[in-house]
Write a protein that holds these residues in place. Sequence first.
Motif, PDB file in Angstrom:
ATOM      1  N   GLU A  34      33.770 -67.410 -81.725  1.00 40.23           N
ATOM      2  CA  GLU A  34      33.576 -67.468 -83.174  1.00 40.23           C
ATOM      3  C   GLU A  34      34.543 -68.446 -83.827  1.00 40.23           C
ATOM      4  O   GLU A  34      34.176 -69.164 -84.773  1.00 40.23           O
ATOM      5  CB  GLU A  34      33.764 -66.068 -83.773  1.00 40.23           C
ATOM      6  N   GLN A  35      35.773 -68.489 -83.343  1.00 42.49           N
ATOM      7  CA  GLN A  35      36.749 -69.424 -83.898  1.00 42.49           C
ATOM      8  C   GLN A  35      36.316 -70.869 -83.643  1.00 42.49           C
ATOM      9  O   GLN A  35      36.370 -71.715 -84.540  1.00 42.49           O
ATOM     10  CB  GLN A  35      38.119 -69.175 -83.298  1.00 42.49           C
ATOM     11  N   TRP A  36      35.871 -71.133 -82.429  1.00 47.04           N
ATOM     12  CA  TRP A  36      35.427 -72.497 -82.087  1.00 47.04           C
ATOM     13  C   TRP A  36      34.217 -72.881 -82.933  1.00 47.04           C
ATOM     14  O   TRP A  36      34.162 -73.982 -83.498  1.00 47.04           O
ATOM     15  CB  TRP A  36      35.084 -72.568 -80.597  1.00 47.04           C
ATOM     16  N   THR A  37      33.243 -71.981 -83.010  1.00 42.89           N
ATOM     17  CA  THR A  37      32.036 -72.273 -83.781  1.00 42.89           C
ATOM     18  C   THR A  37      32.349 -72.404 -85.261  1.00 42.89           C
ATOM     19  O   THR A  37      31.785 -73.263 -85.956  1.00 42.89           O
ATOM     20  CB  THR A  37      30.995 -71.154 -83.562  1.00 42.89           C
ATOM     21  N   GLY A  38      33.241 -71.572 -85.774  1.00 46.43           N
ATOM     22  CA  GLY A  38      33.611 -71.653 -87.182  1.00 46.43           C
ATOM     23  C   GLY A  38      34.234 -72.991 -87.530  1.00 46.43           C
ATOM     24  O   GLY A  38      33.934 -73.581 -88.582  1.00 46.43           O
ATOM     25  N   GLU A  39      35.101 -73.488 -86.656  1.00 44.88           N
ATOM     26  CA  GLU A  39      35.712 -74.792 -86.894  1.00 44.88           C
ATOM     27  C   GLU A  39      34.672 -75.901 -86.855  1.00 44.88           C
ATOM     28  O   GLU A  39      34.724 -76.856 -87.638  1.00 44.88           O
ATOM     29  CB  GLU A  39      36.799 -75.051 -85.841  1.00 44.88           C
ATOM     30  N   LEU A  40      33.690 -75.774 -85.944  1.00 43.93           N
ATOM     31  CA  LEU A  40      32.621 -76.764 -85.863  1.00 43.93           C
ATOM     32  C   LEU A  40      31.779 -76.752 -87.136  1.00 43.93           C
ATOM     33  O   LEU A  40      31.425 -77.808 -87.675  1.00 43.93           O
ATOM     34  CB  LEU A  40      31.739 -76.482 -84.644  1.00 43.93           C
ATOM     35  N   MET A  41      31.459 -75.560 -87.645  1.00 46.70           N
ATOM     36  CA  MET A  41      30.651 -75.477 -88.865  1.00 46.70           C
ATOM     37  C   MET A  41      31.404 -76.020 -90.082  1.00 46.70           C
ATOM     38  O   MET A  41      30.806 -76.600 -90.983  1.00 46.70           O
ATOM     39  CB  MET A  41      30.246 -74.022 -89.121  1.00 46.70           C
ATOM     40  N   ASN A  42      32.704 -75.842 -90.104  1.00 42.98           N
ATOM     41  CA  ASN A  42      33.493 -76.432 -91.194  1.00 42.98           C
ATOM     42  C   ASN A  42      33.412 -77.947 -91.162  1.00 42.98           C
ATOM     43  O   ASN A  42      33.316 -78.602 -92.211  1.00 42.98           O
ATOM     44  CB  ASN A  42      34.953 -75.984 -91.083  1.00 42.98           C
ATOM     45  N   ARG A  43      33.443 -78.512 -89.967  1.00 42.79           N
ATOM     46  CA  ARG A  43      33.301 -79.961 -89.843  1.00 42.79           C
ATOM     47  C   ARG A  43      31.917 -80.419 -90.273  1.00 42.79           C
ATOM     48  O   ARG A  43      31.768 -81.471 -90.896  1.00 42.79           O
ATOM     49  CB  ARG A  43      33.567 -80.388 -88.407  1.00 42.79           C
ATOM     50  N   VAL A  44      30.900 -79.637 -89.914  1.00 40.56           N
ATOM     51  CA  VAL A  44      29.530 -79.969 -90.319  1.00 40.56           C
ATOM     52  C   VAL A  44      29.420 -79.992 -91.839  1.00 40.56           C
ATOM     53  O   VAL A  44      28.873 -80.929 -92.430  1.00 40.56           O
ATOM     54  CB  VAL A  44      28.536 -78.950 -89.720  1.00 40.56           C
ATOM     55  N   ARG A  45      29.921 -78.969 -92.468  1.00 37.37           N
ATOM     56  CA  ARG A  45      29.847 -78.895 -93.924  1.00 37.37           C
ATOM     57  C   ARG A  45      30.607 -80.043 -94.574  1.00 37.37           C
ATOM     58  O   ARG A  45      30.124 -80.663 -95.530  1.00 37.37           O
ATOM     59  CB  ARG A  45      30.402 -77.559 -94.413  1.00 37.37           C
ATOM     60  N   THR A  46      31.793 -80.343 -94.063  1.00 36.61           N
ATOM     61  CA  THR A  46      32.587 -81.437 -94.621  1.00 36.61           C
ATOM     62  C   THR A  46      31.850 -82.761 -94.499  1.00 36.61           C
ATOM     63  O   THR A  46      31.816 -83.562 -95.442  1.00 36.61           O
ATOM     64  CB  THR A  46      33.947 -81.527 -93.902  1.00 36.61           C
ATOM     65  N   SER A  47      31.237 -82.995 -93.342  1.00 39.07           N
ATOM     66  CA  SER A  47      30.498 -84.238 -93.130  1.00 39.07           C
ATOM     67  C   SER A  47      29.330 -84.358 -94.100  1.00 39.07           C
ATOM     68  O   SER A  47      29.105 -85.419 -94.696  1.00 39.07           O
ATOM     69  CB  SER A  47      29.994 -84.298 -91.689  1.00 39.07           C
ATOM     70  N   LEU A  48      28.584 -83.276 -94.263  1.00 33.25           N
ATOM     71  CA  LEU A  48      27.434 -83.305 -95.178  1.00 33.25           C
ATOM     72  C   LEU A  48      27.877 -83.527 -96.618  1.00 33.25           C
ATOM     73  O   LEU A  48      27.258 -84.300 -97.360  1.00 33.25           O
ATOM     74  CB  LEU A  48      26.647 -81.999 -95.058  1.00 33.25           C
ATOM     75  N   GLU A  49      28.931 -82.862 -97.027  1.00 30.96           N
ATOM     76  CA  GLU A  49      29.394 -82.988 -98.412  1.00 30.96           C
ATOM     77  C   GLU A  49      29.962 -84.378 -98.686  1.00 30.96           C
ATOM     78  O   GLU A  49      29.815 -84.918 -99.795  1.00 30.96           O
ATOM     79  CB  GLU A  49      30.438 -81.921 -98.703  1.00 30.96           C
ATOM     80  N   GLN A  50      30.589 -84.973 -97.679  1.00 28.44           N
ATOM     81  CA  GLN A  50      31.116 -86.324 -97.872  1.00 28.44           C
ATOM     82  C   GLN A  50      29.998 -87.349 -98.000  1.00 28.44           C
ATOM     83  O   GLN A  50      30.091 -88.277 -98.807  1.00 28.44           O
ATOM     84  CB  GLN A  50      32.037 -86.697 -96.699  1.00 28.44           C
TER      85      GLN A  50
ATOM     86  N   LEU B  72      26.542 -86.620 -98.633  1.00 26.32           N
ATOM     87  CA  LEU B  72      25.451 -86.278 -99.547  1.00 26.32           C
ATOM     88  C   LEU B  72      25.912 -85.677-100.867  1.00 26.32           C
ATOM     89  O   LEU B  72      25.078 -85.353-101.718  1.00 26.32           O
ATOM     90  CB  LEU B  72      24.492 -85.308 -98.852  1.00 26.32           C
ATOM     91  N   LYS B  73      27.227 -85.475-101.015  1.00 29.59           N
ATOM     92  CA  LYS B  73      27.800 -84.999-102.275  1.00 29.59           C
ATOM     93  C   LYS B  73      27.181 -83.670-102.698  1.00 29.59           C
ATOM     94  O   LYS B  73      27.016 -82.775-101.901  1.00 29.59           O
ATOM     95  CB  LYS B  73      27.651 -86.059-103.370  1.00 29.59           C
TER      96      LYS B  73
ATOM     97  N   ASP C 269      24.213 -82.930-103.388  1.00 23.85           N
ATOM     98  CA  ASP C 269      22.874 -82.661-102.848  1.00 23.85           C
ATOM     99  C   ASP C 269      22.912 -82.250-101.381  1.00 23.85           C
ATOM    100  O   ASP C 269      21.863 -82.156-100.733  1.00 23.85           O
ATOM    101  CB  ASP C 269      21.993 -83.914-102.990  1.00 23.85           C
ATOM    102  N   ALA C 270      24.100 -82.038-100.833  1.00 21.90           N
ATOM    103  CA  ALA C 270      24.229 -81.791 -99.405  1.00 21.90           C
ATOM    104  C   ALA C 270      23.387 -80.607 -98.942  1.00 21.90           C
ATOM    105  O   ALA C 270      22.626 -80.710 -97.971  1.00 21.90           O
ATOM    106  CB  ALA C 270      25.695 -81.562 -99.050  1.00 21.90           C
ATOM    107  N   ARG C 271      23.485 -79.501 -99.644  1.00 19.01           N
ATOM    108  CA  ARG C 271      22.774 -78.292 -99.198  1.00 19.01           C
ATOM    109  C   ARG C 271      21.264 -78.477 -99.261  1.00 19.01           C
ATOM    110  O   ARG C 271      20.550 -78.173 -98.295  1.00 19.01           O
ATOM    111  CB  ARG C 271      23.205 -77.105-100.049  1.00 19.01           C
ATOM    112  N   SER C 272      20.771 -78.962-100.372  1.00 15.22           N
ATOM    113  CA  SER C 272      19.324 -79.090-100.538  1.00 15.22           C
ATOM    114  C   SER C 272      18.743 -80.126 -99.578  1.00 15.22           C
ATOM    115  O   SER C 272      17.688 -79.898 -98.966  1.00 15.22           O
ATOM    116  CB  SER C 272      18.989 -79.467-101.980  1.00 15.22           C
ATOM    117  N   LYS C 273      19.418 -81.262 -99.411  1.00 17.46           N
ATOM    118  CA  LYS C 273      18.897 -82.293 -98.521  1.00 17.46           C
ATOM    119  C   LYS C 273      18.919 -81.828 -97.064  1.00 17.46           C
ATOM    120  O   LYS C 273      17.993 -82.126 -96.299  1.00 17.46           O
ATOM    121  CB  LYS C 273      19.702 -83.577 -98.675  1.00 17.46           C
ATOM    122  N   PHE C 274      19.956 -81.093 -96.686  1.00 18.50           N
ATOM    123  CA  PHE C 274      20.006 -80.597 -95.314  1.00 18.50           C
ATOM    124  C   PHE C 274      18.895 -79.577 -95.074  1.00 18.50           C
ATOM    125  O   PHE C 274      18.234 -79.590 -94.026  1.00 18.50           O
ATOM    126  CB  PHE C 274      21.364 -79.968 -95.028  1.00 18.50           C
TER     127      PHE C 274
END
Length: 333
Positions: free
Chosen positions: A65-81, A83-84, A86-91
């Motif tokens: 869970e710790q490994w996956t959580g860190e990966l998901m944080n990176r995913v979210r950061t990448s999308l927000e950087q 897509l600003k 609109d990141a959630r809706s576009k994804f």
Amino acid sequence: MKTWRMTFCVSLIACGALSANRPENQALVESYFRYLLGQQISVQASGLAAGAPAAIQAQVNQAAEQWTGELMNRVRTSLEQQLKEDARSKFSIFVATYTMAEKDGDIAYLGNLARDTGLSSPTPKTYTEFHDKVTTGWLKSDVDSGAALLGEIQTWMDVQAGNPETPPLSAWLGRHSRMVATPTTVAKAEPPRPTRRNALRNAEAAPAEFQGDEGEKPAAFDTFAQARQERRQRALEEAQAGMEQVAAERDAAEREYAAKKTAAAQAEAEAIKRQADKLAAAETEALEQRKDSWSNKLKGVLSATVGAATGAFSGGIGTEAGTRLADAIFNSD
């Protein structure tokens, strides 16, 4: 169906599911596949610990869970950087479109996606080829990291089963960390603050010079009142000096105790690390073999995640998948 799909895809492109911005399109694809990888790490880790005692399962699940959580944080950061706002809706829209196209085997969509993400040299002819390009290219470091984690977990479980003195999984995984302080970094107790045993004497005013009778002397009552006031003042100063002395000594004792506790904790952590290093050293070859094995297995699973299998890992097909994945990534707090 084809006419509906073409209209649907055109509307999604107009809404920003895909654009001419290659970094944005790459971020969408990478994020989707990183999510699938994270799901696989959790699934495989749970499988490793399936028959183990509850305490072992808890440690394994926590590490995954710790490994996956860190990966998901990176995913979210990448999308927000990329897509600003609109990141959630576009994804969400991208996942809906992609999973439907993959399920229907839409090669035209695949070709456009490969071109828009820079993966068209050569253009993949199947979704499996597209998966393989993404997994062995953009996700290589993530796959290697996940494979290393699973290999470490598997090796730790084998060692732990035969050696009750094996450190906890967190210490086993953290043995590569250099955050353990050396003796020179252990906090030292500060010397006691200087005492104030002579504070009263130092605070007293120097005696006035003797002067002869220059006039009327104060009345006896006034002299008594003044003396009493001076005694009270001296008593107050003495009490304050005593309290400051007690506070200083208590502060020094607390600092010394904290330093001893810190030193003991650091020594224990270093001992656990040495034990983990010693046990893992004997498993070096097995660790490397398991890492390679897990890497190949993860690549195979991700490359084969086509059609109905995609729904099993993404939580559905189309809009359902898009919504669930967006929730998983952006509601992770």
